[in-house]
Design a protein around this motif. Structure first.
Motif, PDB file in Angstrom:
ATOM      1  N   ALA A  13       0.466  -1.512  -0.137  1.00 41.00           N
ATOM      2  CA  ALA A  13      -0.249   0.147   0.206  1.00 41.00           C
ATOM      3  C   ALA A  13       0.784   1.428   0.508  1.00 41.00           C
ATOM      4  N   ILE A  14       2.066   0.997   1.022  1.00 40.28           N
ATOM      5  CA  ILE A  14       3.100   2.111   0.872  1.00 40.28           C
ATOM      6  C   ILE A  14       4.043   2.625   0.101  1.00 40.28           C
ATOM      7  N   ILE A  15       5.205   0.971   0.708  1.00 40.66           N
ATOM      8  CA  ILE A  15       6.548   1.023   0.102  1.00 40.66           C
ATOM      9  C   ILE A  15       6.204   1.310  -1.629  1.00 40.66           C
ATOM     10  N   THR A  26       9.752   6.498  -1.688  1.00 39.85           N
ATOM     11  CA  THR A  26       9.899   5.389  -1.322  1.00 39.85           C
ATOM     12  C   THR A  26      10.914   5.922   0.025  1.00 39.85           C
ATOM     13  N   LEU A  27      12.458   6.244   0.039  1.00 39.35           N
ATOM     14  CA  LEU A  27      12.801   6.429   0.580  1.00 39.35           C
ATOM     15  C   LEU A  27      12.549   6.957   2.304  1.00 39.35           C
ATOM     16  N   GLN A  28      11.449   8.475   1.858  1.00 41.20           N
ATOM     17  CA  GLN A  28      10.884   9.296   2.934  1.00 41.20           C
ATOM     18  C   GLN A  28       9.703   8.042   3.581  1.00 41.20           C
ATOM     19  N   PHE A  29       9.029   7.122   3.355  1.00 39.83           N
ATOM     20  CA  PHE A  29       8.273   6.348   3.673  1.00 39.83           C
ATOM     21  C   PHE A  29       8.836   5.288   4.486  1.00 39.83           C
ATOM     22  N   GLY A  30       9.683   5.327   3.903  1.00 36.84           N
ATOM     23  CA  GLY A  30      10.513   3.984   4.638  1.00 36.84           C
ATOM     24  C   GLY A  30      11.649   4.872   5.207  1.00 36.84           C
ATOM     25  N   CYS A  36       8.798   3.975  14.299  1.00 34.42           N
ATOM     26  CA  CYS A  36       7.496   3.665  14.495  1.00 34.42           C
ATOM     27  C   CYS A  36       8.026   2.153  15.835  1.00 34.42           C
ATOM     28  N   GLU A  37       6.794   2.033  16.185  1.00 38.10           N
ATOM     29  CA  GLU A  37       7.077   0.292  17.198  1.00 38.10           C
ATOM     30  C   GLU A  37       5.732  -0.323  16.687  1.00 38.10           C
ATOM     31  N   SER A  38       4.831   0.144  16.042  1.00 37.04           N
ATOM     32  CA  SER A  38       3.689  -0.624  15.201  1.00 37.04           C
ATOM     33  C   SER A  38       3.353  -0.440  14.262  1.00 37.04           C
ATOM     34  N   GLU A  39       2.640  -1.519  13.649  1.00 38.87           N
ATOM     35  CA  GLU A  39       2.290  -1.241  11.884  1.00 38.87           C
ATOM     36  C   GLU A  39       1.066  -0.136  12.215  1.00 38.87           C
ATOM     37  N   GLU A  40       0.293   0.206  13.010  1.00 35.26           N
ATOM     38  CA  GLU A  40      -1.042   1.283  13.435  1.00 35.26           C
ATOM     39  C   GLU A  40       0.162   2.538  12.988  1.00 35.26           C
ATOM     40  N   SER A  46       2.623   8.170   8.332  1.00 28.67           N
ATOM     41  CA  SER A  46       2.187   8.116   7.096  1.00 28.67           C
ATOM     42  C   SER A  46       1.178   9.128   5.897  1.00 28.67           C
ATOM     43  N   GLU A  47       0.339   8.623   7.104  1.00 31.41           N
ATOM     44  CA  GLU A  47      -0.507   9.627   6.494  1.00 31.41           C
ATOM     45  C   GLU A  47       0.230  10.923   6.822  1.00 31.41           C
ATOM     46  N   ASN A  48       0.191  11.083   8.333  1.00 30.41           N
ATOM     47  CA  ASN A  48       1.190  13.053   8.614  1.00 30.41           C
ATOM     48  C   ASN A  48       2.448  13.412   7.910  1.00 30.41           C
ATOM     49  N   LEU A  49       2.384  12.109   7.139  1.00 30.19           N
ATOM     50  CA  LEU A  49       3.767  12.599   6.013  1.00 30.19           C
ATOM     51  C   LEU A  49       2.714  12.771   4.468  1.00 30.19           C
ATOM     52  N   ILE A  50       2.102  12.346   4.047  1.00 25.58           N
ATOM     53  CA  ILE A  50       1.469  13.090   3.243  1.00 25.58           C
ATOM     54  C   ILE A  50       0.603  14.277   2.894  1.00 25.58           C
TER      55      ILE A  50
END
Length: 101
Positions: A13-15, A26-30, A36-40, A46-50
């Motif tokens: 979905a993201i990477i 991709t690098l920024q999202f990576g 982060c400690e969890s997928e959630e 990721s939403e904040n980065l967007i």
């Protein structure tokens, strides 16, 4: 965490989607995954980065993409797609996501 710790669904979905646009995106999202400690938490960050990218000036975008010129309209379209993908991942209960790489 590392991007390898993401579920297949979140990774795609993201990477994978970011990489379709530009490796620097991709690098920024990576890089987000490191803090982060969890997928959630990663999905939220990721939403904040967007949101942050959508508010950036042309100069800030140049910095983000290491002086590589990007098409702003195509970038916005890519970010909408990633956000839509994140929303879909969130609908999948975490215990139903595939973490077996």
């Amino acid at each position: 965490m590392d991007t390898d710790d993401l579920s297949r669904e979140a990774y795609k979905a993201i990477i994978t989607e970011a990489d379709k646009f530009d490796h620097n995106l991709t690098l920024q999202f990576g890089l987000l995954a490191e803090n982060c400690e969890s997928e959630e938490e990663y999905l939220l960050e990721s939403e904040n980065l967007i949101d942050e990218i959508n508010e950036m000036s042309d100069e800030e975008l140049d910095d983000l993409f290491f002086d590589e010129k990007v098409n702003s309209a195509k970038l916005k379209k890519a970010l909408v797609k990633i956000k839509t993908n994140i929303d879909k991942v969130k609908l999948i209960p975490e215990n139903k996501r595939k973490f077996d790489w």
